[in-house]
Scaffold this motif. Structure first.
Motif, PDB file in Angstrom:
ATOM      1  N   SER A  87       0.704  -1.286  -0.081  1.00  0.00           N
ATOM      2  CA  SER A  87      -0.122  -0.072  -0.164  1.00  0.00           C
ATOM      3  C   SER A  87       0.751   1.420   0.082  1.00  0.00           C
ATOM      4  N   ALA A  88       0.485   2.135  -0.785  1.00  0.00           N
ATOM      5  CA  ALA A  88       1.215   3.433  -0.689  1.00  0.00           C
ATOM      6  C   ALA A  88       0.676   4.483   0.533  1.00  0.00           C
ATOM      7  N   THR A  89      -0.405   4.134   0.916  1.00  0.00           N
ATOM      8  CA  THR A  89      -0.914   4.966   1.963  1.00  0.00           C
ATOM      9  C   THR A  89      -0.846   4.264   3.416  1.00  0.00           C
ATOM     10  N   SER A  90      -0.579   5.173   4.383  1.00  0.00           N
ATOM     11  CA  SER A  90      -0.483   4.644   5.535  1.00  0.00           C
ATOM     12  C   SER A  90      -1.394   5.360   6.604  1.00  0.00           C
ATOM     13  N   ASN A  91      -1.625   4.473   7.814  1.00  0.00           N
ATOM     14  CA  ASN A  91      -2.534   5.136   8.580  1.00  0.00           C
ATOM     15  C   ASN A  91      -1.996   5.729   9.963  1.00  0.00           C
ATOM     16  N   GLN A  92      -1.941   6.834  10.501  1.00  0.00           N
ATOM     17  CA  GLN A  92      -1.471   7.319  11.619  1.00  0.00           C
ATOM     18  C   GLN A  92      -2.445   7.829  12.641  1.00  0.00           C
ATOM     19  N   PHE A  93      -2.093   7.369  13.822  1.00  0.00           N
ATOM     20  CA  PHE A  93      -2.785   7.339  15.080  1.00  0.00           C
ATOM     21  C   PHE A  93      -2.061   8.044  16.235  1.00  0.00           C
ATOM     22  N   SER A  94      -2.751   8.829  17.095  1.00  0.00           N
ATOM     23  CA  SER A  94      -2.205   9.407  18.252  1.00  0.00           C
ATOM     24  C   SER A  94      -2.297   8.304  19.348  1.00  0.00           C
ATOM     25  N   VAL A  95      -1.338   8.163  20.104  1.00  0.00           N
ATOM     26  CA  VAL A  95      -1.214   7.077  21.087  1.00  0.00           C
ATOM     27  C   VAL A  95      -1.335   7.776  22.284  1.00  0.00           C
ATOM     28  N   GLU A  96      -2.528   7.441  22.765  1.00  0.00           N
ATOM     29  CA  GLU A  96      -3.070   8.304  24.226  1.00  0.00           C
ATOM     30  C   GLU A  96      -2.579   7.492  25.588  1.00  0.00           C
ATOM     31  N   THR A  97      -2.254   6.368  25.265  1.00  0.00           N
ATOM     32  CA  THR A  97      -2.114   5.354  26.422  1.00  0.00           C
ATOM     33  C   THR A  97      -1.141   4.273  25.858  1.00  0.00           C
ATOM     34  N   LEU A  98       0.011   4.263  26.571  1.00  0.00           N
ATOM     35  CA  LEU A  98       0.779   3.054  25.985  1.00  0.00           C
ATOM     36  C   LEU A  98       1.397   2.390  27.411  1.00  0.00           C
ATOM     37  N   THR A  99       0.965   1.415  28.183  1.00  0.00           N
ATOM     38  CA  THR A  99       1.543   0.506  29.099  1.00  0.00           C
ATOM     39  C   THR A  99       1.709  -0.866  28.786  1.00  0.00           C
ATOM     40  N   ASP A 100       2.184  -1.691  29.612  1.00  0.00           N
ATOM     41  CA  ASP A 100       2.559  -3.251  29.179  1.00  0.00           C
ATOM     42  C   ASP A 100       1.154  -3.676  29.012  1.00  0.00           C
ATOM     43  N   ASP A 101      -0.210  -3.318  29.416  1.00  0.00           N
ATOM     44  CA  ASP A 101      -1.221  -4.064  29.064  1.00  0.00           C
ATOM     45  C   ASP A 101      -2.538  -3.384  28.631  1.00  0.00           C
ATOM     46  N   LYS A 102      -2.077  -1.881  28.214  1.00  0.00           N
ATOM     47  CA  LYS A 102      -3.046  -1.134  27.501  1.00  0.00           C
ATOM     48  C   LYS A 102      -2.578  -0.260  26.444  1.00  0.00           C
ATOM     49  N   LEU A 103      -3.334  -0.148  25.319  1.00  0.00           N
ATOM     50  CA  LEU A 103      -2.758   0.498  24.506  1.00  0.00           C
ATOM     51  C   LEU A 103      -4.334   1.162  23.776  1.00  0.00           C
ATOM     52  N   THR A 104      -4.142   2.464  23.551  1.00  0.00           N
ATOM     53  CA  THR A 104      -5.394   3.317  23.284  1.00  0.00           C
ATOM     54  C   THR A 104      -4.793   4.327  22.279  1.00  0.00           C
ATOM     55  N   LEU A 105      -5.372   3.968  20.736  1.00  0.00           N
ATOM     56  CA  LEU A 105      -5.339   4.795  19.629  1.00  0.00           C
ATOM     57  C   LEU A 105      -6.338   5.536  19.309  1.00  0.00           C
ATOM     58  N   LYS A 106      -5.940   6.920  18.921  1.00  0.00           N
ATOM     59  CA  LYS A 106      -7.176   7.902  18.357  1.00  0.00           C
ATOM     60  C   LYS A 106      -6.724   8.130  16.892  1.00  0.00           C
ATOM     61  N   SER A 107      -7.692   8.245  15.886  1.00  0.00           N
ATOM     62  CA  SER A 107      -7.563   8.461  14.753  1.00  0.00           C
ATOM     63  C   SER A 107      -7.788   9.860  14.573  1.00  0.00           C
ATOM     64  N   ALA A 108      -7.369  10.579  13.273  1.00  0.00           N
ATOM     65  CA  ALA A 108      -7.692  11.928  13.080  1.00  0.00           C
ATOM     66  C   ALA A 108      -8.826  12.311  13.271  1.00  0.00           C
ATOM     67  N   ASP A 109      -9.981  11.563  13.037  1.00  0.00           N
ATOM     68  CA  ASP A 109     -11.399  12.237  13.164  1.00  0.00           C
ATOM     69  C   ASP A 109     -11.850  12.216  14.488  1.00  0.00           C
ATOM     70  N   GLY A 110     -10.994  11.465  15.351  1.00  0.00           N
ATOM     71  CA  GLY A 110     -11.188  11.458  17.035  1.00  0.00           C
ATOM     72  C   GLY A 110     -11.826  10.227  17.472  1.00  0.00           C
ATOM     73  N   ALA A 111     -12.046   9.068  16.598  1.00  0.00           N
ATOM     74  CA  ALA A 111     -12.610   8.014  16.989  1.00  0.00           C
ATOM     75  C   ALA A 111     -11.434   7.224  17.802  1.00  0.00           C
ATOM     76  N   THR A 112     -11.682   6.493  18.946  1.00  0.00           N
ATOM     77  CA  THR A 112     -10.748   5.882  19.657  1.00  0.00           C
ATOM     78  C   THR A 112     -10.848   4.104  19.870  1.00  0.00           C
ATOM     79  N   LEU A 113      -9.728   3.804  19.918  1.00  0.00           N
ATOM     80  CA  LEU A 113      -9.662   2.207  19.988  1.00  0.00           C
ATOM     81  C   LEU A 113      -8.991   1.951  21.108  1.00  0.00           C
ATOM     82  N   MET A 114      -9.634   1.569  22.091  1.00  0.00           N
ATOM     83  CA  MET A 114      -8.672   0.864  23.256  1.00  0.00           C
ATOM     84  C   MET A 114      -8.552  -0.592  23.199  1.00  0.00           C
ATOM     85  N   LEU A 115      -7.249  -1.086  23.297  1.00  0.00           N
ATOM     86  CA  LEU A 115      -6.838  -2.424  23.113  1.00  0.00           C
ATOM     87  C   LEU A 115      -6.482  -2.945  24.500  1.00  0.00           C
ATOM     88  N   GLU A 116      -6.413  -4.092  24.774  1.00  0.00           N
ATOM     89  CA  GLU A 116      -5.738  -4.819  25.712  1.00  0.00           C
ATOM     90  C   GLU A 116      -4.823  -5.886  25.539  1.00  0.00           C
TER      91      GLU A 116
END
Length: 140
Positions: free
Chosen positions: A109-138
């Motif tokens: 792919s010539a395009t990429s997806n960039q996210f702001s990292v709001e939280t990054l710890t050993d067991d939590k990862l929170t990503l925020k897209s440019a439009d404001g949607a948030t994905l919380m991962l464990e």
């Protein structure tokens, strides 16, 4: 009321207030972005979706397929996202700790997806897209 019992009550109340402030401060990881090795552990790590919100902050109901999604992040800069039905997408990622961003570029792919990292710890990862949607991962 006796002055000594009033002092004791204030003392106990102050201790309880300090304890609650300490517990609250320690329990909130939002805004905490640790080193890149938290993404992949020693060699690789599997992340699963815990919660998702849309751009307005409303919770997004997860479909069965979304509940099966896993993000595998490897120490060598590669990632694989899998779900039960659609298969897998692989590519490379770049993490910028100073800017608190992560960029995913799928293979071919010539395009990429960039996210702001709001939280990054050993067991939590929170990503925020440019439009404001948030994905919380464990961590799985």
């Amino acid at each position: 009321m006796k002055p000594q019992s009033l002092f004791s009550l204030r003392y106990v109340a102050s201790l309880l207030l300090l304890l609650s402030l300490f517990v609250t401060a320690c329990g909130n990881d939002k805004g905490k972005v640790e080193g890149v090795n938290m993404l992949y552990g020693t060699d690789s790590k599997v992340w699963k979706t815990a919660k998702e919100t849309d751009a307005t902050g409303d919770k997004v109901k997860q479909t069965d397929a979304q509940k099966q999604q896993e993000l595998h992040v490897f120490a060598n800069g590669n990632y694989t996202m899998t779900d039960g039905a659609a298969g897998a997408v692989s590519g490379k990622y770049a993490f910028d700790q100073a800017a608190k961003t992560i960029t995913f570029t799928p293979e071919g792919s010539a395009t990429s997806n960039q996210f702001s990292v709001e939280t990054l710890t050993d067991d939590k990862l929170t990503l925020k897209s440019a439009d404001g949607a948030t994905l919380m991962l464990e961590k799985e």
